[in-house]
Design a protein around this motif. Structure first.
Motif, PDB file in Angstrom:
ATOM      1  N   PHE A 100       0.828  -1.209   0.000  1.00  0.00           N
ATOM      2  CA  PHE A 100       0.000   0.000   0.000  1.00  0.00           C
ATOM      3  C   PHE A 100       0.862   1.259   0.000  1.00  0.00           C
ATOM      4  N   GLY A 101       1.894   1.289   0.849  1.00  0.00           N
ATOM      5  CA  GLY A 101       2.781   2.444   0.892  1.00  0.00           C
ATOM      6  C   GLY A 101       3.480   2.675  -0.433  1.00  0.00           C
ATOM      7  N   MET A 102       3.959   1.601  -1.053  1.00  0.00           N
ATOM      8  CA  MET A 102       4.648   1.731  -2.342  1.00  0.00           C
ATOM      9  C   MET A 102       3.682   2.223  -3.420  1.00  0.00           C
ATOM     10  N   ALA A 103       2.487   1.639  -3.462  1.00  0.00           N
ATOM     11  CA  ALA A 103       1.528   2.004  -4.501  1.00  0.00           C
ATOM     12  C   ALA A 103       1.017   3.430  -4.334  1.00  0.00           C
ATOM     13  N   MET A 104       0.820   3.868  -3.093  1.00  0.00           N
ATOM     14  CA  MET A 104       0.298   5.209  -2.862  1.00  0.00           C
ATOM     15  C   MET A 104       1.277   6.293  -3.315  1.00  0.00           C
ATOM     16  N   PHE A 105       2.575   5.977  -3.250  1.00  0.00           N
ATOM     17  CA  PHE A 105       3.568   6.985  -3.628  1.00  0.00           C
ATOM     18  C   PHE A 105       4.083   6.801  -5.050  1.00  0.00           C
TER      19      PHE A 105
END
Length: 408
Positions: A308-313
């Motif tokens: 989620f963190g990777m995809a959001m950024f």
């Protein structure tokens, strides 16, 4: 591309967002040591994100009038002061105001620093991702720093959290003489000069309609981002019976994954177009958020939070440059509104999600976020592209109007 300046600005971004990340990292300690409720800590998240974000458009408009580089050190210095004072305060109301002060400092930093980074990096998505990842790394380091300081010395040791800002402030004031001694000049952001109705020095009209759509997307992005940042560590501790250190670790992993996603998004944007990074990021983030809500065990939560963190950024750098290209004559305003007012939604919604957590538990919060997040995902894949036009060499009259002292 002025790599040295870009790297230095990324360093200031790391320090600034270290304090932005320190606030959610402090929330579990505030709950355990000061016995705050979910609603109370969500109120602090609102003070950090919501109040901060409401000020960013103002600082963006100021940065558009003329370069105000002094806002950069003033911003991260004020953020450090607010975080330190919040830790030393024992009263909730005073703590709230100190966190709000930190948020205002964070708001002051972003518009001028982003405009300077765009000037130093040119049209490269990778350059903006380097600047952006500085902030993401700061957020990733924050939980570890807060755990080491407060875990070892308690809130009485909060003054130690101000050391990174103090070091960076010294480096900032030494930077100018160092650059001049080596014949380097700063990459100054363009100061727009009115030429005809609706256009400025870029010769292009501002596309407010597309910009408004982008702001709506970022509003939908900010609500799950701010809430997950505030709650994922507590989720690990309260629902999955993990330690404080494990909660800090999942928050650090989540924010570190954002740094990877930011760099990856810059590379994807340069190679395949920035709209590819936007669309892929949102489409991958949606199922990852479901994984956070559903997670039956700690490893599943860590994996889901990482993705989620990777995809959001992944779309972060693209959204910043896209906002500036929608409003080519107002880059500071574009940065302030897209990074500020849009982000306010996340902070403004935090108290409501805090109350939901108090009554129904954290999993209910994450499922509610999942329903909210569907809207920006659909909107993001329909955003229009707008290619940045590289202007020709400015005329002497334009140079004189934009930089009268330098022209003489």
């Amino acid at each position: 591309m002025k790599k040295g300046q870009l790297g230095f600005l990324a360093g200031t971004h790391m320090v600034n967002d270290l304090y932005q990340g320190a606030i959610p990292a402090m929330l579990p300690f505030l709950m355990s040591q000061r016995h705050y409720s979910y609603a109370a800590v969500s109120g602090l998240a609102f003070a950090a994100s919501g109040i901060s974000s409401l000020f960013q458009p103002l600082f963006g408009a100021l940065a558009d009038r003329r370069p105000r580089s002094w806002l950069v050190p003033t911003g991260f210095g004020t953020a450090a002061l607010g975080v330190m004072a919040a830790g030393l305060s024992g009263n909730y109301v005073v703590t709230w105001w100190c966190v709000a002060l930190a948020g205002v400092g964070i708001a002051a930093f972003h518009p001028p620093a982003t405009s300077q980074a765009r000037a130093a990096g040119g049209s490269s998505q990778k350059a903006m991702s380097v600047f952006s990842v500085g902030g993401t790394l700061g957020g990733a380091l924050a939980p570890t720093l807060v755990t080491l300081v407060i875990g070892a010395a308690g809130f009485a040791g909060s003054y130690l959290l101000a050391i990174p800002a103090l070091v960076m402030a010294i480096l900032w004031f030494l930077k100018g003489p160092w650059m001049r001694s080596r014949g380097h000049t700063a990459a100054a952001p363009l100061v727009t000069v009115s030429t005809k109705a609706g256009t400025g020095a870029t010769g292009r009209a501002d596309d407010w309609r597309s910009f408004a759509r982008l702001v709506a997307v970022i509003v939908g992005w900010s609500i799950p981002y701010v809430t997950v940042t505030s709650m994922v560590s507590l989720h690990a501790q309260r629902d999955l019976d993990q330690s404080t250190a494990a909660g800090a670790a999942v928050l650090s992993t989540y924010t570190a994954a954002g740094a990877v996603g930011t760099l990856l998004g810059g590379w994807v944007g340069d190679r395949y177009g920035r709209m590819t990074s936007v669309r892929v990021g949102y489409l991958v983030a949606l199922p990852a958020l479901f994984g956070i809500a559903w997670a039956p065990a700690f490893p599943v939560l860590v994996l889901s939070a990482t993705v989620f963190g990777m995809a959001m950024f992944l779309p972060f750098a693209a959204q910043v440059t896209l906002a500036q290209d929608y409003l080519p004559n107002r880059p500071g305003t574009a940065s302030g509104l897209s990074l500020g007012l849009a982000m306010a939604a996340g902070g403004l919604c935090s108290p409501a999600f805090g109350r939901l957590a108090d009554t129904s538990g954290l999993p209910a919060v994450f499922y509610a976020l999942l329903a909210v997040f569907v809207v920006p995902v659909v909107m993001a894949i329909r955003l229009p592209e707008r290619t940045r036009k590289v202007p020709d060499a400015p005329s002497p009259a334009l140079v004189e109007a934009a930089h009268p002292h330098e022209a003489r």
